[in-house]
Design a protein around this motif. Structure first.
Motif, PDB file in Angstrom:
ATOM      1  N   ASN A 112      87.557 -24.488  16.638  1.00  0.00           N
ATOM      2  CA  ASN A 112      87.736 -23.079  16.442  1.00  0.00           C
ATOM      3  C   ASN A 112      89.202 -22.908  16.325  1.00  0.00           C
ATOM      4  OD1 ASN A 112      85.161 -22.451  16.562  1.00  0.00           O
ATOM      5  ND2 ASN A 112      85.084 -22.527  18.966  1.00  0.00           N
ATOM      6  N   GLY A 168      81.759  -8.331  19.140  1.00  0.00           N
ATOM      7  CA  GLY A 168      80.429  -8.386  18.244  1.00  0.00           C
ATOM      8  C   GLY A 168      79.685  -7.228  19.157  1.00  0.00           C
ATOM      9  N   LYS A 182      77.971 -20.758  18.741  1.00  0.00           N
ATOM     10  CA  LYS A 182      77.691 -21.254  17.423  1.00  0.00           C
ATOM     11  C   LYS A 182      78.939 -21.462  16.649  1.00  0.00           C
ATOM     12  CE  LYS A 182      72.800 -20.213  17.260  1.00  0.00           C
ATOM     13  NZ  LYS A 182      71.660 -20.476  16.477  1.00  0.00           N
ATOM     14  N   SER A 225      80.061 -19.463  14.388  1.00  0.00           N
ATOM     15  CA  SER A 225      80.961 -18.140  14.300  1.00  0.00           C
ATOM     16  C   SER A 225      80.535 -16.893  15.166  1.00  0.00           C
ATOM     17  CB  SER A 225      80.670 -17.601  13.012  1.00  0.00           C
ATOM     18  OG  SER A 225      79.478 -17.308  12.439  1.00  0.00           O
ATOM     19  N   TYR A 226      79.591 -17.253  16.031  1.00  0.00           N
ATOM     20  CA  TYR A 226      79.203 -16.371  16.901  1.00  0.00           C
ATOM     21  C   TYR A 226      78.937 -17.075  18.325  1.00  0.00           C
ATOM     22  CZ  TYR A 226      75.091 -13.926  18.819  1.00  0.00           C
ATOM     23  OH  TYR A 226      74.131 -13.017  19.581  1.00  0.00           O
ATOM     24  N   GLY A 227      79.063 -16.166  19.467  1.00  0.00           N
ATOM     25  CA  GLY A 227      78.686 -16.407  20.844  1.00  0.00           C
ATOM     26  C   GLY A 227      78.504 -15.363  21.762  1.00  0.00           C
ATOM     27  N   LYS A 228      78.003 -15.900  22.816  1.00  0.00           N
ATOM     28  CA  LYS A 228      77.905 -14.799  23.875  1.00  0.00           C
ATOM     29  C   LYS A 228      78.488 -15.470  25.276  1.00  0.00           C
ATOM     30  CE  LYS A 228      73.551 -12.704  22.630  1.00  0.00           C
ATOM     31  NZ  LYS A 228      72.380 -12.312  23.190  1.00  0.00           N
ATOM     32  N   ILE A 281      79.693 -10.174  23.638  1.00  0.00           N
ATOM     33  CA  ILE A 281      79.197 -10.886  22.325  1.00  0.00           C
ATOM     34  C   ILE A 281      80.471 -10.895  21.342  1.00  0.00           C
ATOM     35  CG2 ILE A 281      77.630 -10.656  20.463  1.00  0.00           C
ATOM     36  CD1 ILE A 281      75.822  -8.776  22.237  1.00  0.00           C
ATOM     37  N   MET A 303      82.288 -12.759  17.460  1.00  0.00           N
ATOM     38  CA  MET A 303      82.122 -13.370  16.397  1.00  0.00           C
ATOM     39  C   MET A 303      83.738 -14.175  16.157  1.00  0.00           C
ATOM     40  SD  MET A 303      80.302 -10.465  14.198  1.00  0.00           S
ATOM     41  CE  MET A 303      81.395  -9.196  14.817  1.00  0.00           C
TER      42      MET A 303
END
Length: 140
Positions: free
Chosen positions: A78, A86, A113, A115-118, A136, A138
């Motif tokens: 990253n 997000g 992931k 390009s995305y996460g929580k 959330i 991105m």
């Protein structure tokens, strides 16, 4: 412990919008703990509120997001990505944050992931929970 110069090597944020002062602990992609010393000299206190300075709740949440972003951006995969909100869920403000307080910001990443996460964030002053939120994000 990582100071503001080390933080700026990872995060794209800059003063006056960089809202964390030190990183205490980081487990890349898993968790991050940071500190924010809240001083009367903060720009936002000029208007929120001059007679009764209170740190805006959205900035506490932003400080949590920056803490989480540091933990995510320290993963080699990253590096050099840009974090974006997000969404937010279950945000609760439990106590006001005022000049002289030190925020302890703790974020755990629950899902990540490419390009995305929580994650979940909690902010404390003197061991008392002042804010919590599900974050959330991105990565761009």
């Amino acid at each position: 412990m990582i100071d503001i110069n080390g933080i700026m090597k990872v995060l794209p944020h800059r003063p006056p919008f960089l809202l964390i002062d030190r990183i205490l602990e980081v487990e890349p992609g898993v968790s991050c703990t940071a500190l924010k010393n809240v001083t009367y000299n903060e720009e936002f206190f000029k208007g929120h509120y001059p007679e009764y300075p209170v740190m805006p709740g959205v900035l506490i949440v932003e400080a949590l997001a920056q803490t989480g972003a540091y933990g995510i951006l320290t993963l080699e995969a990253n590096k050099d990505k840009t974090p974006f909100f997000g969404g937010l869920n279950n945000v609760k403000f439990r106590k006001q944050v005022v000049p002289g307080d030190t925020l302890r910001l703790e974020v755990t990443i629950d899902r990540l992931k490419s390009s995305y996460g929580k994650g979940k964030g909690k902010a404390y002053v003197d061991g008392v929970l002042v804010c919590e939120a599900e974050l959330i994000f991105m990565l761009g």
